[in-house]
Design a protein around this motif. Sequence first.
Motif, PDB file in Angstrom:
ATOM      1  N   GLN A 184       0.853  -1.190   0.000  1.00 30.97           N
ATOM      2  CA  GLN A 184       0.000   0.000   0.000  1.00 30.97           C
ATOM      3  C   GLN A 184       0.889   1.241   0.000  1.00 30.97           C
ATOM      4  OE1 GLN A 184      -2.577   0.817   3.438  1.00 30.97           O
ATOM      5  NE2 GLN A 184      -4.188   1.475   2.022  1.00 30.97           N
ATOM      6  N   PRO A 185       0.701   2.139  -0.989  1.00 34.78           N
ATOM      7  CA  PRO A 185       1.563   3.319  -1.061  1.00 34.78           C
ATOM      8  C   PRO A 185       1.408   4.232   0.151  1.00 34.78           C
ATOM      9  CG  PRO A 185      -0.267   3.491  -2.616  1.00 34.78           C
ATOM     10  CD  PRO A 185      -0.303   2.112  -2.064  1.00 34.78           C
ATOM     11  N   ILE A 186       2.497   4.848   0.537  1.00 33.37           N
ATOM     12  CA  ILE A 186       2.505   5.885   1.572  1.00 33.37           C
ATOM     13  C   ILE A 186       2.894   7.178   0.857  1.00 33.37           C
ATOM     14  CG2 ILE A 186       3.575   6.683   3.714  1.00 33.37           C
ATOM     15  CD1 ILE A 186       4.008   3.718   4.468  1.00 33.37           C
ATOM     16  N   VAL A 187       1.982   8.141   0.887  1.00 33.74           N
ATOM     17  CA  VAL A 187       2.125   9.333   0.056  1.00 33.74           C
ATOM     18  C   VAL A 187       2.660  10.514   0.869  1.00 33.74           C
ATOM     19  CG1 VAL A 187       0.838  10.988  -1.381  1.00 33.74           C
ATOM     20  CG2 VAL A 187       0.257   8.547  -1.447  1.00 33.74           C
ATOM     21  N   ASN A 188       3.663  11.177   0.310  1.00 37.72           N
ATOM     22  CA  ASN A 188       4.188  12.399   0.904  1.00 37.72           C
ATOM     23  C   ASN A 188       3.174  13.523   0.668  1.00 37.72           C
ATOM     24  OD1 ASN A 188       5.540  14.836   1.332  1.00 37.72           O
ATOM     25  ND2 ASN A 188       7.535  13.914   0.839  1.00 37.72           N
ATOM     26  N   ASN A 195       2.884  15.140  -2.894  1.00 42.45           N
ATOM     27  CA  ASN A 195       2.050  14.148  -3.550  1.00 42.45           C
ATOM     28  C   ASN A 195       2.824  13.050  -4.289  1.00 42.45           C
ATOM     29  OD1 ASN A 195      -0.756  14.033  -3.281  1.00 42.45           O
ATOM     30  ND2 ASN A 195      -0.994  14.192  -5.519  1.00 42.45           N
ATOM     31  N   THR A 196       3.971  12.650  -3.760  1.00 44.03           N
ATOM     32  CA  THR A 196       4.714  11.552  -4.371  1.00 44.03           C
ATOM     33  C   THR A 196       4.651  10.325  -3.455  1.00 44.03           C
ATOM     34  OG1 THR A 196       6.752  12.301  -3.316  1.00 44.03           O
ATOM     35  CG2 THR A 196       6.361  13.057  -5.573  1.00 44.03           C
ATOM     36  N   ILE A 197       4.857   9.160  -4.068  1.00 46.70           N
ATOM     37  CA  ILE A 197       4.906   7.920  -3.283  1.00 46.70           C
ATOM     38  C   ILE A 197       6.348   7.692  -2.864  1.00 46.70           C
ATOM     39  CG2 ILE A 197       4.572   5.427  -3.328  1.00 46.70           C
ATOM     40  CD1 ILE A 197       2.327   5.877  -5.376  1.00 46.70           C
ATOM     41  N   SER A 198       6.628   7.847  -1.591  1.00 48.58           N
ATOM     42  CA  SER A 198       8.015   7.699  -1.158  1.00 48.58           C
ATOM     43  C   SER A 198       8.250   6.397  -0.410  1.00 48.58           C
ATOM     44  CB  SER A 198       8.421   8.880  -0.281  1.00 48.58           C
ATOM     45  OG  SER A 198       7.504   9.025   0.780  1.00 48.58           O
ATOM     46  N   LYS A 199       7.166   5.785  -0.003  1.00 49.31           N
ATOM     47  CA  LYS A 199       7.259   4.530   0.750  1.00 49.31           C
ATOM     48  C   LYS A 199       6.042   3.673   0.427  1.00 49.31           C
ATOM     49  CE  LYS A 199       8.290   7.487   4.737  1.00 49.31           C
ATOM     50  NZ  LYS A 199       9.675   7.820   4.468  1.00 49.31           N
ATOM     51  N   ALA A 200       6.116   2.407   0.888  1.00 46.41           N
ATOM     52  CA  ALA A 200       4.932   1.549   0.850  1.00 46.41           C
ATOM     53  C   ALA A 200       4.968   0.647   2.066  1.00 46.41           C
ATOM     54  CB  ALA A 200       4.905   0.715  -0.427  1.00 46.41           C
ATOM     55  N   GLU A 201       3.783   0.246   2.524  1.00 46.58           N
ATOM     56  CA  GLU A 201       3.722  -0.731   3.608  1.00 46.58           C
ATOM     57  C   GLU A 201       3.429  -2.099   3.018  1.00 46.58           C
ATOM     58  OE1 GLU A 201       0.841   0.014   6.738  1.00 46.58           O
ATOM     59  OE2 GLU A 201       1.371  -1.854   7.786  1.00 46.58           O
ATOM     60  N   ALA A 202       4.217  -3.084   3.421  1.00 45.66           N
ATOM     61  CA  ALA A 202       3.986  -4.465   2.994  1.00 45.66           C
ATOM     62  C   ALA A 202       3.007  -5.115   3.959  1.00 45.66           C
ATOM     63  CB  ALA A 202       5.304  -5.231   2.979  1.00 45.66           C
ATOM     64  N   LEU A 203       1.966  -5.731   3.411  1.00 44.44           N
ATOM     65  CA  LEU A 203       0.945  -6.386   4.244  1.00 44.44           C
ATOM     66  C   LEU A 203       0.769  -7.826   3.782  1.00 44.44           C
ATOM     67  CD1 LEU A 203      -1.341  -3.277   4.153  1.00 44.44           C
ATOM     68  CD2 LEU A 203      -0.535  -4.296   6.305  1.00 44.44           C
ATOM     69  N   ILE A 204       0.883  -8.749   4.717  1.00 42.75           N
ATOM     70  CA  ILE A 204       0.863 -10.163   4.339  1.00 42.75           C
ATOM     71  C   ILE A 204      -0.557 -10.650   4.054  1.00 42.75           C
ATOM     72  CG2 ILE A 204       0.651 -11.106   6.702  1.00 42.75           C
ATOM     73  CD1 ILE A 204       2.746 -13.258   5.853  1.00 42.75           C
TER      74      ILE A 204
END
Length: 279
Positions: free
Chosen positions: A44-48, A52-61
């Motif tokens: 799931q993207p984590i947005v700055n 408005n850029t995607i700088s991170k994402a969370e991994a979900l199992i």
Amino acid sequence: SKKKGRNCYSYFDHSMQSDLLNKNSLINDLKVALDRQQFELHYQPIVNLDNNTISKAEALIRWKHPARGFVSPERFIPLAEEIGLINDIGEWVFLEAIIETVEVVKNNKNFQMSINTSPLQYRKNGMNISSWFNQLHAYGLTGRNLVLEITEGVLMETSASVRKNLHQLKDLNIEVAIDDFGTGYSSLSYLKKFDIDYLKIDKSFIQNLTEESDDIALVEAIIMMAHKLGCKVIAEGIETETQKRILADAGCDYGQGYYFSKPVNATQFHKLLESWNSK
Ligand code: C2E
Ligand code: CA
Ligand code: CA
Ligand code: CA
């Protein structure tokens, strides 16, 4: 009446028994799930919120059970913790997540993958952080490409191995996020003590954010205090434009939630990044 009482009792008894059968069969299936490659990571993207850029994402199992379909991690992670399987799952999540990170950093050098960790992984015989660090390097990544999400409870633990692990993470430049902030002890003092990088405001506070809500004041206060303590803030569970705007106005650094995107598989995540970058 007596009869009714007995019926109630036996009904209760049966349902407890079937819960237990259900749980035991799920546990048996869980034990072979890793070997049978039934797990998958979604991202799931984590947005700055500044640019408005995607700088991170969370991994979900995700667990794709052969008969039951997708089983929620809310259900099976506690079972995995109970039966001592969480460390193996944690190792799998780490490796799978960094293999995906390698792909994403090809176009975005500063990308960070955020993974969930169980408190049990910080205890003795849990994860080996030096080994994780070595694996990161073997894949051409640095500590900076990884964020570990922990719950507040971990910081309350006083055991030597928990403390050692937390300090070692910082030494290796791996960042740390406090997950579900606001639902547990919510003491801000440890943010400083352990040099925490991100605080993730729990989605229960975000979901009530409307123009008139008292939660605005609460969220503003959390953001202000976090910033004073040198911590960035991620709001999770953003579902509406209004929530996003209120949070951005309050100075929240990052946002995550269905408003931007649901967690998606690796293929969909790459497409998402491509279309987002070409905007
Ligand atoms: P979490 O870490 O708090 O993850 C956020 C949860 O909120 C995820 O549920 C995500 O799909 C969901 N979510 C994201 N955006 C929204 C939104 O806008 N609205 C709503 N209502 N929900 C949203 P998910 O994927 O079912 O995961 C549930 C929990 O399972 C996670 O909560 C985390 O505690 C645990 N978990 C997931 N993956 C892992 C893992 O790899 N390792 C460990 N130890 N735990 C995991
Ligand atoms: Ca999380
Ligand atoms: Ca959370
Ligand atoms: Ca959670």
